[in-house]
Design a protein around this motif. Structure first.
Motif, PDB file in Angstrom:
ATOM      1  N   TYR A  79       0.844  -1.187   0.000  1.00 34.21           N
ATOM      2  CA  TYR A  79       0.000   0.000   0.000  1.00 34.21           C
ATOM      3  C   TYR A  79       0.890   1.250   0.000  1.00 34.21           C
ATOM      4  N   TYR A  80       0.256   2.402  -0.242  1.00 35.47           N
ATOM      5  CA  TYR A  80       1.016   3.655  -0.259  1.00 35.47           C
ATOM      6  C   TYR A  80       1.777   3.864   1.048  1.00 35.47           C
ATOM      7  N   GLU A  81       1.199   3.396   2.117  1.00 40.33           N
ATOM      8  CA  GLU A  81       1.808   3.539   3.438  1.00 40.33           C
ATOM      9  C   GLU A  81       3.149   2.823   3.521  1.00 40.33           C
ATOM     10  N   ASP A  82       3.345   1.812   2.669  1.00 42.38           N
ATOM     11  CA  ASP A  82       4.572   1.018   2.737  1.00 42.38           C
ATOM     12  C   ASP A  82       5.770   1.735   2.118  1.00 42.38           C
ATOM     13  N   TYR A  83       5.518   2.675   1.228  1.00 43.78           N
ATOM     14  CA  TYR A  83       6.625   3.443   0.656  1.00 43.78           C
ATOM     15  C   TYR A  83       7.248   4.334   1.732  1.00 43.78           C
ATOM     16  N   ARG A  84       8.530   4.616   1.568  1.00 46.28           N
ATOM     17  CA  ARG A  84       9.171   5.558   2.484  1.00 46.28           C
ATOM     18  C   ARG A  84       8.542   6.941   2.342  1.00 46.28           C
ATOM     19  N   ILE A  85       8.294   7.327   1.097  1.00 43.82           N
ATOM     20  CA  ILE A  85       7.605   8.583   0.802  1.00 43.82           C
ATOM     21  C   ILE A  85       6.236   8.223   0.239  1.00 43.82           C
ATOM     22  N   PRO A  86       5.156   8.684   0.832  1.00 45.25           N
ATOM     23  CA  PRO A  86       3.821   8.298   0.349  1.00 45.25           C
ATOM     24  C   PRO A  86       3.560   8.813  -1.060  1.00 45.25           C
ATOM     25  N   ALA A  87       3.545   7.903  -2.020  1.00 46.77           N
ATOM     26  CA  ALA A  87       3.344   8.277  -3.418  1.00 46.77           C
ATOM     27  C   ALA A  87       2.366   7.303  -4.056  1.00 46.77           C
ATOM     28  N   ALA A  88       1.552   7.820  -4.972  1.00 51.13           N
ATOM     29  CA  ALA A  88       0.533   6.999  -5.627  1.00 51.13           C
ATOM     30  C   ALA A  88       0.925   6.764  -7.077  1.00 51.13           C
ATOM     31  N   PHE A  89       1.575   5.626  -7.333  1.00 52.54           N
ATOM     32  CA  PHE A  89       1.946   5.266  -8.700  1.00 52.54           C
ATOM     33  C   PHE A  89       0.874   4.418  -9.377  1.00 52.54           C
ATOM     34  N   SER A  90       0.073   3.728  -8.573  1.00 50.91           N
ATOM     35  CA  SER A  90      -0.998   2.881  -9.101  1.00 50.91           C
ATOM     36  C   SER A  90      -2.037   2.686  -8.006  1.00 50.91           C
ATOM     37  N   LYS A  91      -3.114   2.033  -8.355  1.00 61.86           N
ATOM     38  CA  LYS A  91      -4.138   1.766  -7.354  1.00 61.86           C
ATOM     39  C   LYS A  91      -3.606   0.774  -6.319  1.00 61.86           C
ATOM     40  N   GLN A  92      -3.997   0.986  -5.093  1.00 60.01           N
ATOM     41  CA  GLN A  92      -3.601   0.053  -4.038  1.00 60.01           C
ATOM     42  C   GLN A  92      -4.726  -0.951  -3.756  1.00 60.01           C
ATOM     43  N   PRO A  93      -4.359  -2.157  -3.351  1.00 56.41           N
ATOM     44  CA  PRO A  93      -2.998  -2.681  -3.161  1.00 56.41           C
ATOM     45  C   PRO A  93      -2.336  -2.999  -4.503  1.00 56.41           C
ATOM     46  N   PHE A  94      -0.996  -3.043  -4.487  1.00 54.10           N
ATOM     47  CA  PHE A  94      -0.264  -3.316  -5.718  1.00 54.10           C
ATOM     48  C   PHE A  94       0.767  -4.408  -5.466  1.00 54.10           C
ATOM     49  N   SER A  95       1.340  -4.896  -6.551  1.00 57.29           N
ATOM     50  CA  SER A  95       2.203  -6.075  -6.490  1.00 57.29           C
ATOM     51  C   SER A  95       3.616  -5.731  -6.034  1.00 57.29           C
ATOM     52  N   LEU A  96       4.388  -6.787  -5.844  1.00 52.41           N
ATOM     53  CA  LEU A  96       5.782  -6.643  -5.430  1.00 52.41           C
ATOM     54  C   LEU A  96       6.594  -5.888  -6.474  1.00 52.41           C
ATOM     55  N   GLU A  97       6.357  -6.176  -7.749  1.00 55.41           N
ATOM     56  CA  GLU A  97       7.118  -5.518  -8.814  1.00 55.41           C
ATOM     57  C   GLU A  97       6.897  -4.006  -8.803  1.00 55.41           C
ATOM     58  N   ILE A  98       5.643  -3.605  -8.660  1.00 58.75           N
ATOM     59  CA  ILE A  98       5.345  -2.168  -8.618  1.00 58.75           C
ATOM     60  C   ILE A  98       5.963  -1.530  -7.378  1.00 58.75           C
ATOM     61  N   PHE A  99       5.934  -2.248  -6.274  1.00 62.61           N
ATOM     62  CA  PHE A  99       6.527  -1.719  -5.044  1.00 62.61           C
ATOM     63  C   PHE A  99       8.031  -1.510  -5.212  1.00 62.61           C
ATOM     64  N   LEU A 100       8.711  -2.469  -5.820  1.00 65.55           N
ATOM     65  CA  LEU A 100      10.157  -2.343  -6.014  1.00 65.55           C
ATOM     66  C   LEU A 100      10.494  -1.206  -6.979  1.00 65.55           C
ATOM     67  N   LEU A 101       9.766  -1.150  -8.098  1.00 61.48           N
ATOM     68  CA  LEU A 101      10.012  -0.072  -9.061  1.00 61.48           C
ATOM     69  C   LEU A 101       9.712   1.291  -8.447  1.00 61.48           C
ATOM     70  N   GLY A 102       8.620   1.367  -7.704  1.00 63.65           N
ATOM     71  CA  GLY A 102       8.278   2.627  -7.050  1.00 63.65           C
ATOM     72  C   GLY A 102       9.314   3.041  -6.027  1.00 63.65           C
ATOM     73  N   SER A 103       9.824   2.080  -5.278  1.00 63.84           N
ATOM     74  CA  SER A 103      10.837   2.391  -4.262  1.00 63.84           C
ATOM     75  C   SER A 103      12.127   2.894  -4.905  1.00 63.84           C
ATOM     76  N   VAL A 104      12.513   2.268  -6.019  1.00 65.39           N
ATOM     77  CA  VAL A 104      13.719   2.714  -6.727  1.00 65.39           C
ATOM     78  C   VAL A 104      13.521   4.128  -7.271  1.00 65.39           C
ATOM     79  N   PHE A 105      12.351   4.373  -7.843  1.00 65.28           N
ATOM     80  CA  PHE A 105      12.066   5.714  -8.371  1.00 65.28           C
ATOM     81  C   PHE A 105      12.082   6.754  -7.253  1.00 65.28           C
ATOM     82  N   LEU A 106      11.503   6.425  -6.115  1.00 72.93           N
ATOM     83  CA  LEU A 106      11.499   7.357  -4.985  1.00 72.93           C
ATOM     84  C   LEU A 106      12.914   7.627  -4.483  1.00 72.93           C
ATOM     85  N   MET A 107      13.746   6.590  -4.484  1.00 70.58           N
ATOM     86  CA  MET A 107      15.124   6.775  -4.049  1.00 70.58           C
ATOM     87  C   MET A 107      15.867   7.716  -4.995  1.00 70.58           C
TER      88      MET A 107
END
Length: 255
Positions: free
Chosen positions: A154-182
């Motif tokens: 969920y958005y809450e799981d990101y270090r920075i709350p960001a909405a890249f897709s509808k929640q809940p989302f998959s592991l792949e989206i979480f990893l890509l989102g985390s890399v982008f946020l970093m």
């Protein structure tokens, strides 16, 4: 010696942060490659800004205040400072031109004063940006430990709350989102550091001119006390010429 050559860190941060703040005494454009790179950096920052707003709407207030507001504050401050410098870049070019005119004919005293003024901040600024980048990478990677605990995020799981897709989302989206946020957080920090170092450099270069004037005045009076105990018209004329040079130097700085 010129505005750029005395502080290589300022030049590197200005380029790699994508700020492209004025660095010369004339309005010379940056190479096309660096302009494209700057556009890439700003697109990343705009994307994170666009995803941060809806992301903060679907997380807890604590998450917004703890993580979201940090990014908002840094982004607004950094954008405001960079925009102001670009809006008044002609003023920056004029100041840099005056400083370069002085530095091009600098004597040994000027070189030593500039070096003595800039040297004390060199190590702290290098420590500031390097430790800051490492800390941000570590800070944004902390949530990655969640990949070993669950498969939906969920958005809450990101270090920075960001909405890249509808929640809940998959592991792949979480990893890509985390890399982008970093990456975006690192660029945001580099932009802030870049404009901070740029402003510090401007202030210190101007301060060095006043220190130079004060030192030259002290040297004139010291030479008078040491070598000429009695009044000398020739000495008086020489001092008058030196004071006129210092006055012109002062006027070129404050105009």
């Amino acid at each position: 010696m010129n505005f750029q050559s005395v502080n290589p860190l300022n030049v590197r941060l200005n380029l790699f942060s994508g700020n492209l703040l004025p660095m010369t005494n004339y309005n010379s454009p940056f190479p096309l490659l660096w302009k494209m790179y700057s556009m890439f950096v700003w697109i990343i920052e705009l994307i994170i800004g666009a995803t941060l707003i809806p992301g903060c709407m679907y997380v807890s207030t604590e998450k917004v205040l703890k993580d979201g507001m940090i990014c908002f504050a840094v982004f607004i401050e950094m954008t405001f400072l960079i925009a102001r410098i670009h809006i008044y870049k002609n003023v920056a070019h004029q100041l840099i031109r005056r400083l370069n005119d002085i530095l091009h004919v600098a004597d040994e005293t000027m070189m030593s004063v500039v070096t003595a003024t800039l040297k004390p901040v060199e190590a702290p600024l290098n420590f500031y940006w390097s430790i800051g980048v490492i800390s941000i990478i570590a800070w944004t990677c902390i949530p990655l430990v969640l990949v070993f605990k669950k498969n939906l995020f969920y958005y809450e799981d990101y270090r920075i709350p960001a909405a890249f897709s509808k929640q809940p989302f998959s592991l792949e989206i979480f990893l890509l989102g985390s890399v982008f946020l970093m990456v975006s957080a690192v660029y945001m920090f580099l932009q802030k550091v870049g404009v901070d170092v740029y402003m510090i450099h401007l202030v210190l270069m101007t301060t060095a001119q006043y220190r130079y004037i004060a030192m030259k005045i002290a040297m004139i009076f010291h030479a008078n006390d040491e070598d000429n105990k009695e009044y000398s018209s020739e000495l008086n004329q020489r001092q008058e010429r030196e004071f006129k040079v210092l006055c012109r130097h002062h006027n070129s700085v404050i105009q």
